[in-house]
Scaffold this motif. Structure first.
Motif, PDB file in Angstrom:
ATOM      1  N   CYS A  30      28.067  10.797  47.828  1.00 23.84           N
ATOM      2  CA  CYS A  30      26.928  10.522  46.936  1.00 23.84           C
ATOM      3  C   CYS A  30      25.695  10.281  47.796  1.00 23.84           C
ATOM      4  N   CYS A  50      22.630   9.623  46.547  1.00 22.89           N
ATOM      5  CA  CYS A  50      21.604   8.932  45.771  1.00 22.89           C
ATOM      6  C   CYS A  50      20.947   7.821  46.586  1.00 22.89           C
ATOM      7  N   ASP A  56      16.845   6.492  43.328  1.00 17.11           N
ATOM      8  CA  ASP A  56      17.653   7.247  42.367  1.00 17.11           C
ATOM      9  C   ASP A  56      18.481   6.310  41.492  1.00 17.11           C
ATOM     10  N   ILE A  94      18.405   5.631  37.405  1.00 16.13           N
ATOM     11  CA  ILE A  94      19.588   5.712  36.524  1.00 16.13           C
ATOM     12  C   ILE A  94      19.690   4.446  35.673  1.00 16.13           C
ATOM     13  N   GLN A 104      17.121   4.536  32.926  1.00 19.18           N
ATOM     14  CA  GLN A 104      17.523   5.479  31.874  1.00 19.18           C
ATOM     15  C   GLN A 104      18.590   4.856  30.978  1.00 19.18           C
ATOM     16  N   TYR A 135      27.311   3.555  37.683  1.00 16.36           N
ATOM     17  CA  TYR A 135      27.308   4.951  38.128  1.00 16.36           C
ATOM     18  C   TYR A 135      28.566   5.605  37.565  1.00 16.36           C
ATOM     19  N   THR A 193      28.143  10.990  32.841  1.00 19.96           N
ATOM     20  CA  THR A 193      27.001  11.903  33.028  1.00 19.96           C
ATOM     21  C   THR A 193      25.901  11.304  33.898  1.00 19.96           C
ATOM     22  N   TYR A 194      25.998   9.980  34.145  1.00 22.84           N
ATOM     23  CA  TYR A 194      24.975   9.330  34.988  1.00 22.84           C
ATOM     24  C   TYR A 194      25.310   9.431  36.473  1.00 22.84           C
ATOM     25  N   ARG A 212      25.121  11.373  39.221  1.00 21.23           N
ATOM     26  CA  ARG A 212      24.362  12.581  39.537  1.00 21.23           C
ATOM     27  C   ARG A 212      25.002  13.448  40.616  1.00 21.23           C
ATOM     28  N   CYS A 213      25.706  12.821  41.540  1.00 20.77           N
ATOM     29  CA  CYS A 213      26.256  13.597  42.661  1.00 20.77           C
ATOM     30  C   CYS A 213      27.702  14.042  42.428  1.00 20.77           C
TER      31      CYS A 213
END
Length: 552
Positions: free
Chosen positions: A143, A145, A149, A153, A156, A166, A169-170, A172-173
Protein backbone atom coordinates in the motif's frame (compact mmCIF):
# COMPACT_ATOMS: atom_id res chain seq x y z
CA UNK A 1 -1.79 -10.37 -11.09
CA UNK A 2 1.08 -12.85 -10.83
CA UNK A 3 1.27 -13.19 -7.02
CA UNK A 4 4.49 -15.22 -7.06
CA UNK A 5 6.18 -12.55 -9.17
CA UNK A 6 4.89 -9.85 -6.81
CA UNK A 7 6.22 -11.75 -3.80
CA UNK A 8 9.70 -11.96 -5.35
CA UNK A 9 9.59 -8.28 -6.30
CA UNK A 10 8.72 -7.25 -2.75
CA UNK A 11 10.90 -9.75 -0.85
CA UNK A 12 13.87 -10.70 -3.06
CA UNK A 13 16.13 -11.03 -0.01
CA UNK A 14 13.89 -13.56 1.80
CA UNK A 15 15.15 -17.06 1.02
CA UNK A 16 13.45 -19.03 3.79
CA UNK A 17 9.84 -20.07 3.52
CA UNK A 18 7.07 -19.97 6.06
CA UNK A 19 7.00 -23.77 5.95
CA UNK A 20 10.70 -24.02 6.83
CA UNK A 21 10.17 -21.84 9.89
CA UNK A 22 7.17 -23.91 10.97
CA UNK A 23 8.71 -27.36 10.59
CA UNK A 24 12.51 -27.11 10.64
CA UNK A 25 13.70 -23.94 12.38
CA UNK A 26 10.98 -23.87 15.06
CA UNK A 27 9.80 -27.47 15.45
CA UNK A 28 6.84 -28.26 17.74
CA UNK A 29 7.67 -28.55 21.44
CA UNK A 30 7.89 -31.93 23.10
CA UNK A 31 5.85 -31.40 26.26
CA UNK A 32 3.52 -33.56 28.38
CA UNK A 33 -0.20 -33.75 27.55
CA UNK A 34 -2.00 -30.72 28.94
CA UNK A 35 1.16 -28.65 29.40
CA UNK A 36 0.57 -24.95 28.79
CA UNK A 37 3.02 -22.69 26.99
CA UNK A 38 2.37 -19.09 28.02
CA UNK A 39 4.19 -15.85 27.46
CA UNK A 40 4.50 -12.44 29.04
CA UNK A 41 5.13 -9.97 26.23
CA UNK A 42 5.62 -6.40 27.48
CA UNK A 43 6.84 -3.40 25.52
CA UNK A 44 9.93 -1.60 26.91
CA UNK A 45 8.14 1.74 26.98
CA UNK A 46 8.21 2.52 30.71
CA UNK A 47 8.25 1.05 34.19
CA UNK A 48 6.81 -2.36 35.02
CA UNK A 49 3.21 -1.85 36.16
CA UNK A 50 1.73 -3.88 39.02
CA UNK A 51 -0.86 -5.04 36.49
CA UNK A 52 2.00 -6.38 34.38
CA UNK A 53 3.41 -8.29 37.34
CA UNK A 54 -0.08 -9.64 38.02
CA UNK A 55 -0.43 -10.90 34.43
CA UNK A 56 3.10 -12.31 34.43
CA UNK A 57 2.41 -14.23 37.64
CA UNK A 58 -0.81 -15.71 36.23
CA UNK A 59 1.09 -16.82 33.10
CA UNK A 60 3.94 -18.27 35.18
CA UNK A 61 1.61 -20.25 37.45
CA UNK A 62 -0.40 -21.67 34.53
CA UNK A 63 2.75 -22.78 32.72
CA UNK A 64 4.59 -24.31 35.66
CA UNK A 65 1.64 -25.96 37.41
CA UNK A 66 0.87 -27.76 34.12
CA UNK A 67 4.44 -28.84 33.40
CA UNK A 68 4.76 -26.31 30.58
CA UNK A 69 6.94 -23.34 29.73
CA UNK A 70 6.71 -19.57 30.14
CA UNK A 71 8.43 -17.15 27.77
CA UNK A 72 9.49 -13.53 28.29
CA UNK A 73 9.14 -11.95 24.87
CA UNK A 74 9.88 -8.28 24.33
CA UNK A 75 7.55 -6.57 21.89
CA UNK A 76 9.75 -3.65 20.85
CA UNK A 77 8.42 -2.88 17.38
CA UNK A 78 7.42 0.66 18.43
CA UNK A 79 10.87 2.22 18.65
CA UNK A 80 9.51 5.76 19.07
CA UNK A 81 8.05 4.93 22.51
CA UNK A 82 10.91 2.75 23.74
CA UNK A 83 12.82 3.99 26.81
CA UNK A 84 16.50 3.50 27.51
CA UNK A 85 17.26 0.24 29.33
CA UNK A 86 13.54 -0.58 29.18
CA UNK A 87 14.22 -4.32 28.99
CA UNK A 88 16.46 -4.16 32.06
CA UNK A 89 13.66 -2.48 34.02
CA UNK A 90 11.19 -5.19 33.04
CA UNK A 91 13.54 -8.11 33.70
CA UNK A 92 14.78 -6.78 37.07
CA UNK A 93 11.24 -5.87 38.15
CA UNK A 94 10.03 -9.41 37.48
CA UNK A 95 13.12 -10.92 39.08
CA UNK A 96 12.64 -8.83 42.24
CA UNK A 97 9.38 -10.69 42.78
CA UNK A 98 10.60 -14.15 41.87
CA UNK A 99 8.67 -14.59 38.62
CA UNK A 100 11.02 -16.96 36.79
CA UNK A 101 10.94 -17.53 33.05
CA UNK A 102 12.07 -20.67 31.25
CA UNK A 103 13.17 -18.81 28.16
CA UNK A 104 13.27 -15.37 26.65
CA UNK A 105 15.12 -12.16 27.51
CA UNK A 106 17.20 -12.49 30.66
CA UNK A 107 18.74 -8.98 30.51
CA UNK A 108 18.99 -6.04 28.14
CA UNK A 109 21.12 -8.12 25.76
CA UNK A 110 21.07 -11.77 26.94
CA UNK A 111 18.46 -14.38 26.17
CA UNK A 112 18.02 -18.13 26.58
CA UNK A 113 15.93 -20.69 24.75
CA UNK A 114 15.64 -22.36 21.35
CA UNK A 115 12.75 -20.30 19.96
CA UNK A 116 14.38 -16.86 19.78
CA UNK A 117 15.25 -14.21 19.06
CA UNK A 118 12.92 -13.07 21.83
CA UNK A 119 12.95 -9.41 20.79
CA UNK A 120 10.55 -8.72 17.96
CA UNK A 121 12.83 -6.06 16.49
CA UNK A 122 15.37 -8.83 15.77
CA UNK A 123 12.90 -11.14 14.01
CA UNK A 124 12.31 -9.04 10.88
CA UNK A 125 13.18 -11.71 8.27
CA UNK A 126 10.80 -14.17 9.94
CA UNK A 127 7.80 -11.86 9.67
CA UNK A 128 8.75 -10.98 6.11
CA UNK A 129 8.83 -14.67 5.16
CA UNK A 130 5.29 -15.11 6.50
CA UNK A 131 4.15 -11.96 4.73
CA UNK A 132 5.78 -13.17 1.51
CA UNK A 133 3.69 -16.33 1.76
CA UNK A 134 0.52 -14.24 2.13
CA UNK A 135 1.47 -12.25 -0.97
CA UNK A 136 1.87 -15.52 -2.89
CA UNK A 137 -1.63 -16.51 -1.79
CA UNK A 138 -3.06 -13.16 -2.87
CA UNK A 139 -3.81 -12.28 0.76
CA UNK A 140 -1.37 -9.38 1.20
CA UNK A 141 -0.36 -6.42 -0.94
CA UNK A 142 1.77 -3.26 -0.85
CA UNK A 143 0.00 0.00 0.00
CA UNK A 144 1.56 3.26 -1.17
CA UNK A 145 -1.04 5.57 0.39
CA UNK A 146 0.40 8.67 2.01
CA UNK A 147 -0.88 10.33 5.20
CA UNK A 148 -2.73 12.77 2.95
CA UNK A 149 -4.36 9.87 1.09
CA UNK A 150 -5.48 8.27 4.34
CA UNK A 151 -6.85 11.58 5.60
CA UNK A 152 -8.84 11.96 2.38
CA UNK A 153 -10.29 8.46 2.82
CA UNK A 154 -11.35 9.31 6.39
CA UNK A 155 -12.99 12.51 5.19
CA UNK A 156 -14.88 10.64 2.47
CA UNK A 157 -16.09 8.03 4.99
CA UNK A 158 -17.31 10.74 7.35
CA UNK A 159 -19.25 12.37 4.53
CA UNK A 160 -20.76 9.03 3.51
CA UNK A 161 -21.30 7.95 7.13
CA UNK A 162 -19.32 4.79 6.38
CA UNK A 163 -17.41 2.58 8.79
CA UNK A 164 -13.97 4.19 9.24
CA UNK A 165 -10.84 2.32 8.26
CA UNK A 166 -8.95 1.04 5.25
CA UNK A 167 -11.35 -1.56 3.86
CA UNK A 168 -13.48 -2.72 0.92
CA UNK A 169 -13.87 -0.01 -1.76
CA UNK A 170 -11.91 2.46 0.38
CA UNK A 171 -8.76 0.34 0.14
CA UNK A 172 -7.26 2.26 -2.78
CA UNK A 173 -4.18 0.11 -3.28
CA UNK A 174 -5.92 -3.24 -2.98
CA UNK A 175 -6.29 -3.75 -6.73
CA UNK A 176 -3.17 -2.13 -8.12
CA UNK A 177 -1.78 -3.85 -11.20
CA UNK A 178 1.69 -5.37 -11.33
CA UNK A 179 2.79 -2.52 -13.55
CA UNK A 180 1.57 0.10 -11.07
CA UNK A 181 3.35 -1.63 -8.19
CA UNK A 182 6.59 -1.87 -10.16
CA UNK A 183 6.33 1.77 -11.18
CA UNK A 184 5.78 2.95 -7.59
CA UNK A 185 8.69 0.87 -6.28
CA UNK A 186 10.95 2.10 -9.06
CA UNK A 187 9.98 5.67 -8.13
CA UNK A 188 11.10 4.97 -4.55
CA UNK A 189 7.69 5.43 -2.99
CA UNK A 190 7.52 4.06 0.57
CA UNK A 191 4.91 1.42 1.25
CA UNK A 192 3.44 -0.77 3.95
CA UNK A 193 2.22 -4.32 3.54
CA UNK A 194 -1.48 -4.81 4.16
CA UNK A 195 -3.69 -7.84 4.69
CA UNK A 196 -6.34 -8.42 2.03
CA UNK A 197 -9.05 -9.05 4.59
CA UNK A 198 -11.57 -11.79 3.74
CA UNK A 199 -14.01 -10.22 6.20
CA UNK A 200 -17.41 -9.03 5.03
CA UNK A 201 -19.40 -6.04 6.36
CA UNK A 202 -21.96 -7.32 8.85
CA UNK A 203 -20.05 -10.57 9.38
CA UNK A 204 -19.80 -11.92 12.95
CA UNK A 205 -17.36 -14.20 14.75
CA UNK A 206 -17.68 -16.16 17.97
CA UNK A 207 -14.89 -17.33 20.21
CA UNK A 208 -14.66 -18.77 23.71
CA UNK A 209 -12.60 -16.72 26.13
CA UNK A 210 -11.26 -18.94 28.92
CA UNK A 211 -12.13 -16.29 31.52
CA UNK A 212 -15.12 -14.53 29.98
CA UNK A 213 -16.85 -17.38 28.20
CA UNK A 214 -18.50 -17.10 24.76
CA UNK A 215 -18.01 -13.75 23.06
CA UNK A 216 -19.53 -12.66 19.74
CA UNK A 217 -18.10 -9.70 17.82
CA UNK A 218 -18.02 -8.09 14.38
CA UNK A 219 -15.44 -9.76 12.20
CA UNK A 220 -12.50 -7.73 10.94
CA UNK A 221 -12.99 -6.17 7.52
CA UNK A 222 -10.01 -3.79 7.61
CA UNK A 223 -6.95 -4.34 5.46
CA UNK A 224 -4.72 -3.93 8.48
CA UNK A 225 -1.02 -3.13 8.18
CA UNK A 226 1.15 -6.24 8.50
CA UNK A 227 4.57 -4.68 7.95
CA UNK A 228 5.45 -1.02 8.35
CA UNK A 229 7.60 0.85 5.85
CA UNK A 230 10.78 -0.31 7.62
CA UNK A 231 9.76 -3.97 7.31
CA UNK A 232 8.99 -4.26 11.03
CA UNK A 233 5.58 -5.79 11.82
CA UNK A 234 2.65 -4.34 13.67
CA UNK A 235 1.74 -5.95 17.00
CA UNK A 236 -1.11 -7.89 15.41
CA UNK A 237 0.96 -9.66 12.77
CA UNK A 238 3.93 -10.28 15.06
CA UNK A 239 1.59 -11.80 17.63
CA UNK A 240 0.22 -14.38 15.20
CA UNK A 241 3.66 -15.34 13.89
CA UNK A 242 5.48 -15.43 17.23
CA UNK A 243 2.83 -17.28 19.20
CA UNK A 244 2.72 -19.91 16.47
CA UNK A 245 6.48 -20.41 16.20
CA UNK A 246 7.02 -20.33 19.97
CA UNK A 247 4.26 -22.88 20.51
CA UNK A 248 2.09 -20.67 22.71
CA UNK A 249 -1.01 -22.58 23.79
CA UNK A 250 -2.68 -19.87 25.91
CA UNK A 251 -2.50 -16.11 25.44
CA UNK A 252 -3.30 -14.57 28.84
CA UNK A 253 -3.26 -10.80 28.52
CA UNK A 254 -5.01 -7.58 29.52
CA UNK A 255 -8.66 -7.13 28.57
CA UNK A 256 -7.76 -4.07 26.49
CA UNK A 257 -6.92 -6.60 23.74
CA UNK A 258 -10.40 -8.15 23.58
CA UNK A 259 -11.34 -5.85 20.69
CA UNK A 260 -8.34 -7.15 18.71
CA UNK A 261 -9.40 -10.79 18.85
CA UNK A 262 -11.32 -10.72 15.52
CA UNK A 263 -8.20 -9.38 13.79
CA UNK A 264 -5.95 -11.93 15.46
CA UNK A 265 -8.20 -14.88 14.71
CA UNK A 266 -8.44 -13.74 11.09
CA UNK A 267 -4.64 -13.61 10.83
CA UNK A 268 -4.34 -17.18 12.08
CA UNK A 269 -7.07 -18.17 9.61
CA UNK A 270 -5.43 -16.61 6.52
CA UNK A 271 -2.05 -18.05 7.52
CA UNK A 272 -3.62 -21.49 7.90
CA UNK A 273 -2.48 -21.73 11.54
CA UNK A 274 -4.19 -22.92 14.72
CA UNK A 275 -4.83 -20.03 17.12
CA UNK A 276 -4.03 -20.30 20.83
CA UNK A 277 -6.70 -20.11 23.49
CA UNK A 278 -7.37 -16.56 24.70
CA UNK A 279 -7.93 -15.42 28.27
CA UNK A 280 -8.37 -11.72 28.92
CA UNK A 281 -7.52 -10.53 32.41
CA UNK A 282 -9.38 -7.57 33.92
CA UNK A 283 -7.21 -4.67 35.08
CA UNK A 284 -6.10 -4.18 38.66
CA UNK A 285 -8.43 -1.55 40.13
CA UNK A 286 -8.34 0.99 42.94
CA UNK A 287 -11.16 2.43 45.02
CA UNK A 288 -11.37 6.20 44.64
CA UNK A 289 -14.15 8.16 46.37
CA UNK A 290 -16.39 5.10 46.44
CA UNK A 291 -15.84 4.22 42.78
CA UNK A 292 -13.48 1.73 41.14
CA UNK A 293 -10.92 2.88 38.58
CA UNK A 294 -7.79 1.50 36.96
CA UNK A 295 -4.53 2.04 38.80
CA UNK A 296 -2.97 5.08 37.15
CA UNK A 297 0.72 5.34 36.27
CA UNK A 298 0.42 9.10 36.77
CA UNK A 299 -1.63 9.29 39.98
CA UNK A 300 -0.83 6.15 41.96
CA UNK A 301 2.73 5.42 43.16
CA UNK A 302 1.71 1.80 43.84
CA UNK A 303 1.08 1.34 40.11
CA UNK A 304 4.84 0.76 39.68
CA UNK A 305 6.33 -2.46 41.04
CA UNK A 306 9.36 -0.41 42.15
CA UNK A 307 7.08 1.11 44.83
CA UNK A 308 6.80 -2.27 46.56
CA UNK A 309 10.56 -2.82 46.33
CA UNK A 310 11.28 0.61 47.82
CA UNK A 311 8.75 0.13 50.62
CA UNK A 312 10.24 -3.27 51.36
CA UNK A 313 7.31 -5.60 50.84
CA UNK A 314 8.74 -9.12 50.65
CA UNK A 315 8.25 -10.68 47.24
CA UNK A 316 6.49 -13.62 48.90
CA UNK A 317 3.86 -11.25 50.34
CA UNK A 318 3.23 -9.45 47.07
CA UNK A 319 2.86 -12.74 45.20
CA UNK A 320 0.51 -14.12 47.88
CA UNK A 321 -1.63 -11.01 47.62
CA UNK A 322 -1.70 -11.07 43.81
CA UNK A 323 -2.78 -14.72 43.88
CA UNK A 324 -5.52 -13.66 46.26
CA UNK A 325 -6.64 -11.12 43.65
CA UNK A 326 -6.34 -13.66 40.84
CA UNK A 327 -8.43 -16.38 42.52
CA UNK A 328 -10.70 -15.64 45.48
CA UNK A 329 -10.54 -19.33 46.65
CA UNK A 330 -6.81 -18.82 47.29
CA UNK A 331 -7.54 -17.13 50.63
CA UNK A 332 -9.46 -20.16 51.95
CA UNK A 333 -6.78 -22.49 50.59
CA UNK A 334 -4.10 -20.49 52.44
CA UNK A 335 -6.02 -20.71 55.72
CA UNK A 336 -6.11 -24.49 55.35
CA UNK A 337 -2.51 -24.77 54.13
CA UNK A 338 -0.65 -22.24 56.28
CA UNK A 339 2.86 -23.50 55.63
CA UNK A 340 2.52 -24.79 52.06
CA UNK A 341 4.38 -22.90 49.31
CA UNK A 342 2.04 -20.83 47.16
CA UNK A 343 3.11 -22.94 44.18
CA UNK A 344 1.00 -25.79 45.61
CA UNK A 345 -2.16 -23.84 44.84
CA UNK A 346 -3.73 -24.70 41.48
CA UNK A 347 -4.62 -21.44 39.76
CA UNK A 348 -7.88 -21.58 37.78
CA UNK A 349 -8.56 -19.16 34.93
CA UNK A 350 -12.33 -19.65 35.20
CA UNK A 351 -12.17 -18.39 38.80
CA UNK A 352 -10.69 -15.03 37.78
CA UNK A 353 -12.78 -11.88 38.16
CA UNK A 354 -14.36 -10.43 35.02
CA UNK A 355 -14.86 -7.00 36.58
CA UNK A 356 -11.37 -6.22 37.86
CA UNK A 357 -9.79 -7.04 41.21
CA UNK A 358 -9.54 -4.23 43.76
CA UNK A 359 -5.99 -3.53 44.91
CA UNK A 360 -6.06 -2.64 48.61
CA UNK A 361 -2.82 -1.54 50.27
CA UNK A 362 -4.32 -2.14 53.73
CA UNK A 363 -5.12 -5.73 52.80
CA UNK A 364 -1.65 -6.15 51.28
CA UNK A 365 -0.08 -4.92 54.53
CA UNK A 366 -2.16 -7.45 56.48
CA UNK A 367 -1.12 -10.29 54.15
CA UNK A 368 2.50 -9.14 54.32
CA UNK A 369 2.47 -9.07 58.14
CA UNK A 370 1.28 -12.67 58.14
CA UNK A 371 3.92 -13.73 55.61
CA UNK A 372 6.74 -12.03 57.55
CA UNK A 373 5.36 -13.47 60.78
CA UNK A 374 5.86 -16.97 59.34
CA UNK A 375 9.52 -16.33 58.40
CA UNK A 376 12.22 -17.59 60.74
CA UNK A 377 14.62 -15.09 62.31
CA UNK A 378 17.47 -16.02 59.98
CA UNK A 379 15.41 -15.25 56.88
CA UNK A 380 14.07 -11.99 58.32
CA UNK A 381 17.62 -10.87 59.13
CA UNK A 382 18.90 -11.81 55.68
CA UNK A 383 16.03 -10.17 53.81
CA UNK A 384 16.04 -6.98 55.89
CA UNK A 385 19.80 -6.59 55.38
CA UNK A 386 19.41 -7.12 51.65
CA UNK A 387 16.69 -4.47 51.47
CA UNK A 388 18.39 -1.98 53.82
CA UNK A 389 21.65 -2.13 51.89
CA UNK A 390 20.01 -0.25 49.04
CA UNK A 391 17.31 1.68 50.90
CA UNK A 392 18.37 2.55 54.49
CA UNK A 393 22.11 2.88 55.10
CA UNK A 394 21.81 3.58 58.85
CA UNK A 395 19.60 0.56 59.43
CA UNK A 396 21.97 -1.61 57.40
CA UNK A 397 24.97 -0.41 59.44
CA UNK A 398 23.19 -1.13 62.75
CA UNK A 399 22.03 -4.63 61.83
CA UNK A 400 25.18 -5.62 59.97
CA UNK A 401 27.43 -4.62 62.87
CA UNK A 402 26.33 -7.69 64.79
CA UNK A 403 24.09 -9.99 62.77
CA UNK A 404 23.73 -12.47 65.65
CA UNK A 405 22.33 -9.67 67.81
CA UNK A 406 20.04 -8.61 64.97
CA UNK A 407 18.83 -12.18 64.55
CA UNK A 408 18.17 -12.26 68.29
CA UNK A 409 15.86 -9.26 67.91
CA UNK A 410 13.84 -10.92 65.17
CA UNK A 411 13.72 -14.23 67.04
CA UNK A 412 11.62 -12.70 69.84
CA UNK A 413 8.04 -14.00 69.71
CA UNK A 414 8.73 -15.65 66.35
CA UNK A 415 7.25 -19.06 65.69
CA UNK A 416 4.41 -20.68 67.54
CA UNK A 417 0.72 -20.66 66.69
CA UNK A 418 0.23 -16.90 66.98
CA UNK A 419 3.39 -15.07 65.87
CA UNK A 420 3.42 -11.29 66.24
CA UNK A 421 2.70 -9.18 63.17
CA UNK A 422 4.49 -5.94 64.02
CA UNK A 423 6.46 -5.86 60.77
CA UNK A 424 4.41 -5.41 57.60
CA UNK A 425 7.29 -4.43 55.34
CA UNK A 426 11.01 -3.95 55.70
CA UNK A 427 10.69 -0.16 55.94
CA UNK A 428 8.88 -0.78 59.29
CA UNK A 429 11.99 -2.41 60.74
CA UNK A 430 13.81 0.84 61.57
CA UNK A 431 11.11 1.75 64.08
CA UNK A 432 10.67 -1.86 65.23
CA UNK A 433 14.33 -2.25 66.28
CA UNK A 434 14.92 1.34 67.43
CA UNK A 435 14.89 0.62 71.18
CA UNK A 436 17.36 -2.25 70.79
CA UNK A 437 20.14 0.17 69.81
CA UNK A 438 21.44 3.04 71.93
CA UNK A 439 22.00 5.13 68.79
CA UNK A 440 18.31 5.04 67.89
CA UNK A 441 16.78 4.78 71.39
CA UNK A 442 14.90 8.08 71.77
CA UNK A 443 14.07 7.96 75.47
CA UNK A 444 10.47 8.93 74.72
CA UNK A 445 7.76 7.32 76.83
CA UNK A 446 4.15 6.39 76.08
CA UNK A 447 3.18 6.60 79.74
CA UNK A 448 0.31 4.57 81.22
CA UNK A 449 -2.66 6.89 81.81
CA UNK A 450 -4.10 4.93 84.73
CA UNK A 451 -1.12 5.38 87.10
CA UNK A 452 0.25 8.28 89.11
CA UNK A 453 3.83 9.44 88.57
CA UNK A 454 4.72 8.65 92.16
CA UNK A 455 3.53 5.05 91.74
CA UNK A 456 5.52 4.62 88.52
CA UNK A 457 8.66 5.96 90.19
CA UNK A 458 8.14 3.55 93.08
CA UNK A 459 7.71 0.63 90.69
CA UNK A 460 10.91 1.50 88.80
CA UNK A 461 12.89 2.00 92.01
CA UNK A 462 11.68 -1.22 93.64
CA UNK A 463 12.10 -3.31 90.49
CA UNK A 464 15.63 -2.00 89.91
CA UNK A 465 16.67 -2.96 93.45
CA UNK A 466 15.13 -6.44 93.08
CA UNK A 467 16.43 -6.94 89.52
CA UNK A 468 17.83 -10.38 88.77
CA UNK A 469 18.48 -11.98 85.40
CA UNK A 470 15.88 -14.72 85.05
CA UNK A 471 16.47 -17.99 83.15
CA UNK A 472 13.00 -17.97 81.58
CA UNK A 473 9.85 -15.93 81.12
CA UNK A 474 7.88 -17.53 83.98
CA UNK A 475 10.65 -17.02 86.53
CA UNK A 476 10.95 -13.39 85.42
CA UNK A 477 7.21 -12.80 85.80
CA UNK A 478 7.24 -14.40 89.25
CA UNK A 479 9.85 -11.80 90.20
CA UNK A 480 7.51 -9.01 89.06
CA UNK A 481 4.65 -10.54 91.07
CA UNK A 482 6.88 -10.62 94.17
CA UNK A 483 7.15 -6.81 94.35
CA UNK A 484 3.48 -6.09 93.68
CA UNK A 485 1.89 -6.26 97.13
CA UNK A 486 4.49 -4.00 98.72
CA UNK A 487 3.66 -1.39 96.07
CA UNK A 488 -0.11 -1.72 96.53
CA UNK A 489 -0.74 -3.76 93.37
CA UNK A 490 -2.51 -7.10 93.17
CA UNK A 491 -0.11 -9.87 92.06
CA UNK A 492 -2.91 -11.77 90.24
CA UNK A 493 -4.98 -10.25 87.43
CA UNK A 494 -7.99 -12.54 88.04
CA UNK A 495 -8.08 -11.72 91.74
CA UNK A 496 -7.90 -8.00 90.96
CA UNK A 497 -10.80 -8.22 88.51
CA UNK A 498 -12.93 -10.07 91.09
CA UNK A 499 -12.25 -7.37 93.75
CA UNK A 500 -10.32 -4.28 92.56
CA UNK A 501 -11.04 -2.34 95.74
CA UNK A 502 -8.00 -1.66 97.87
CA UNK A 503 -5.52 -2.04 95.02
CA UNK A 504 -3.86 0.58 92.80
CA UNK A 505 -3.82 -1.89 89.93
CA UNK A 506 -2.52 -5.37 89.11
CA UNK A 507 0.69 -7.10 88.09
CA UNK A 508 0.04 -6.24 84.42
CA UNK A 509 0.23 -2.54 85.29
CA UNK A 510 3.54 -3.06 87.11
CA UNK A 511 5.09 -4.97 84.23
CA UNK A 512 3.77 -2.33 81.82
CA UNK A 513 5.68 0.41 83.61
CA UNK A 514 8.85 -1.67 83.21
CA UNK A 515 7.96 -2.23 79.55
CA UNK A 516 7.61 1.51 78.91
CA UNK A 517 10.94 2.16 80.64
CA UNK A 518 12.73 -0.43 78.51
CA UNK A 519 11.05 0.20 75.15
CA UNK A 520 9.19 3.50 75.43
CA UNK A 521 6.03 1.63 74.40
CA UNK A 522 3.01 0.09 76.08
CA UNK A 523 2.95 -2.64 73.46
CA UNK A 524 6.02 -4.67 72.54
CA UNK A 525 7.17 -8.25 72.00
CA UNK A 526 7.97 -10.40 75.03
CA UNK A 527 9.59 -8.13 77.64
CA UNK A 528 11.74 -10.80 79.30
CA UNK A 529 13.26 -11.66 75.90
CA UNK A 530 13.94 -7.98 75.18
CA UNK A 531 15.64 -7.41 78.52
CA UNK A 532 17.66 -10.60 78.17
CA UNK A 533 18.93 -9.44 74.79
CA UNK A 534 19.71 -5.93 76.05
CA UNK A 535 21.46 -7.30 79.13
CA UNK A 536 21.32 -6.27 82.78
CA UNK A 537 23.43 -3.13 82.54
CA UNK A 538 21.47 -1.55 79.68
CA UNK A 539 18.14 -2.60 81.17
CA UNK A 540 18.96 -0.99 84.54
CA UNK A 541 20.15 2.14 82.76
CA UNK A 542 16.79 2.43 81.01
CA UNK A 543 14.95 2.04 84.34
CA UNK A 544 17.04 4.87 85.85
CA UNK A 545 16.47 7.15 82.86
CA UNK A 546 12.69 6.84 83.04
CA UNK A 547 12.78 7.42 86.80
CA UNK A 548 14.80 10.62 86.20
CA UNK A 549 12.35 11.66 83.47
CA UNK A 550 9.36 11.21 85.82
CA UNK A 551 11.08 12.98 88.70
CA UNK A 552 11.58 16.24 86.74
Amino acid sequence: MDHNKLAELLFPHIDKTMEEYLTEIYPPRNLPQGAMVTRFAPSPTGFLHIGGLFTALVNERLAHQSGGRIILRIEDTDKKREVEDGITGIVSGLRDFGVEFDEGMMSQTEEKGDYGPYQQSRRGPIYQAFCKELVKRGLAYPCFCTEEDLAAIRKQQEAEKALPGYHTTYARCRDLTMEQVEENIKAGKPYVMRLRSPGKPGGRIKYKDVIRGEIEMDENIADIVLLKTDGIPTYHFAHAVDDTLMGTTHVVRSDEWVSSVPTHLQLFYVLGLKPPKYAHVSPVMKEDNGAKRKLSKRKDPEAAVSYFVDEGYPKEAVLEYLLNLANSPFEDWRRQNKTAPYQDYKLQLNKMSQSGALFDLVKLADVSAGVIGAFDAEKVTKDVLEWAKGHDEQLYALLNRDTDYAQGIFAIDRGGKKPRKDIRKWSDVRDYVSYFYDETWQGEYDLPENLQKEDMIAILDTYAKAYEEAPDKNTWFDGVKAICEGLGFCPEVKAYKQDPTGWKGHVGDVSNVVRVAITGRKNSPDLWSIMTLLGKERSLSRLRKMKEFLAK
